[in-house]
Enzyme design. Structure first.
Site: not given
Ligand code: GLN
Length: 425
Positions: A30, A105, A129
């Site tokens: 990420k 996310s 997330s």
């Protein structure tokens, strides 16, 4: 390789050590996890050219274990969102149905794994997330107990809530990755000894005979019919395999979303103050005094959702309102924690649908922040209580959309939830 789903912000090839438990494996990371020499944007125009001078602890643990890092994945800006649509680099599509969001996310991480563009991925989970995109993309995601995994090198959104966690096609795969990244780190004083000599992968047996599973009724009632149907089917599979399933109550979770958003936005308003175009971030080279330049830089390079949260968080912390919002939210947090503790006196794990809804279509929810916040109802209580949880695919809706089952464990109860989740995936 073409990036059909816009899962990556930056493609890289960082080769790991020649030998190790992950040699030959590819991992997507990420884009809020620092990579030395590779830009780390947090999905924000503010950090579009920010290149960290060091690796996050989790990244060096992966490469030491032989993994190859293949890219930095798209995400909601600074982790603020549930759909990966607030990214400055455009939305990511869900590989299962390209008209739908991948969740957020960490949507790029889940999409990369679901599309087979990486064997594993890392996400971060402040309020769901890792688990939300895992559920929406039909993969497995783990939110570790607070302190199990080092946050050194993770760009902070809300420090008291978040953990880095693995995503993988299978429970065993996610557990293997967790084995590599878990354990104490001298650079993060909140890390814990649990996990120092873990073998989570070996725990993934799916043996649930005699396990007691509590179902918090408050977190099932609000779910869509299709989600409930798949969830009930998964509970039947647990009963058939010898588990005992019983209803439990967590009355405090009614306040979970409200408490979470007050705390997360308050911490964010403070954390994001460093992105001023001087210490960190883009500077437009604006004229005027420091205040004007600060305001202009932030006005131009931060997105609407991030601005909304900085404003609300600053308001919640301000003199005269602090007791009304922030302190009350902390009291609700203590109550949530206590409710979970009481539940775990009677049951081994708790089971809920990971998300109360099916993945929305792209563009459907991003303009309605309240609706988006309510999608987090089942995931945020776990972060408020700093507990471990896993999302595992539980089946499909009539239309073929994935539905995730969330299993929550007591503190450092990763083995138990990994073992139980392995029955399904
Ligand atoms: N959707 C939640 C939020 O917007 C959780 C995000 C996260 O875990 N980073 O805050």
């Amino acid at each position: 390789m073409a990036d059909a789903h816009n899962a990556f912000v930056t493609r890289v090839k960082i080769e790991g050590a020649a030998e190790g438990p992950l040699s030959g494996a590819t991992v997507a990371v990420k884009d809020n996890i620092s990579t030395e020499g590779v830009r780390t944007t947090c999905g924000s125009e503010m950090l579009a050219d920010y290149v960290p001078p060091y690796d996050a602890t989790v990244v060096s643990r992966l490469t030491d274990a032989g993994a190859t890092i293949v890219g930095k994945t798209n995400m909601d800006e600074f982790g603020m969102g549930t759909t990966t649509e607030t990214s400055a680099f455009g939305a990511t599509a869900n590989p299962v149905d390209e008209e739908r969001v991948p969740g957020g996310s960490s949507g790029g991480s889940a999409a990369a794994v679901a599309a087979g563009e990486a064997d594993y991925a890392l996400g971060s989970d402040t309020g769901g997330s890792v688990r939300c995109p895992a559920a929406f993309c039909g993969v497995v995601g783990i939110k570790p107990t607070y302190g199990l995994v080092s946050r050194y090198g993770l760009v902070a959104y809300a420090n008291s809530l978040e953990q880095i966690g693995p995503l993988a096609p299978t429970v065993e795969g996610a557990a293997e990755l967790l084995d590599v990244i878990a354990g104490p780190d001298e650079h993060d004083a909140t890390t814990h000894n649990a996990g120092a000599s873990s073998d989570y992968a070996a725990a993934a047996t799916g043996d649930v005979d005699g396990l007691t599973i509590g179902v918090p009724t408050e977190l099932v009632e609000g779910a869509d019919d299709e989600v409930r149907r798949v969830f009930e089917g998964a509970l039947d599979a647990y009963r058939d395999a010898g588990a005992e399933v019983e209803d439990v109550s967590l009355p405090s979770v009614e306040y979970g979303v409200a408490a979470y958003y007050v705390i997360a936005m308050s911490e964010a308003s403070s954390n994001l103050a460093r992105f001023d175009g001087v210490r960190y971030g883009e500077s437009g080279g604006f004229e005027g005094n420091w205040n004007e330049s600060f305001a202009e830089t932030r006005a131009e390079t931060l997105g609407d959702e991030v601005k909304r949260r900085i404003l609300l968080g600053t308001y919640a912390l301000s003199a005269g309102y602090h007791n009304k919002y922030y302190k009350q939210a902390q009291e609700a947090r203590a109550w949530v924690r206590q409710d979970f503790e009481e539940a775990f006196a009677d049951v081994d794990v708790l089971a809920t649908p990971t998300m109360p809804v099916l993945p929305p279509k792209l563009g459907e929810s991003v303009d309605d922040p309240l609706q988006m916040y309510l999608m987090d109802a089942n995931t945020v209580p776990v972060n408020l209580a700093n507990l471990p949880a896993i999302s595992v695919p539980a089946g499909e809706s009539d239309e073929g959309l994935p539905v995730g089952l969330q299993l929550v464990g007591p503190k450092f109860g990763e083995e138990t939830i990994i073992d139980a989740a392995a029955l399904l995936g």
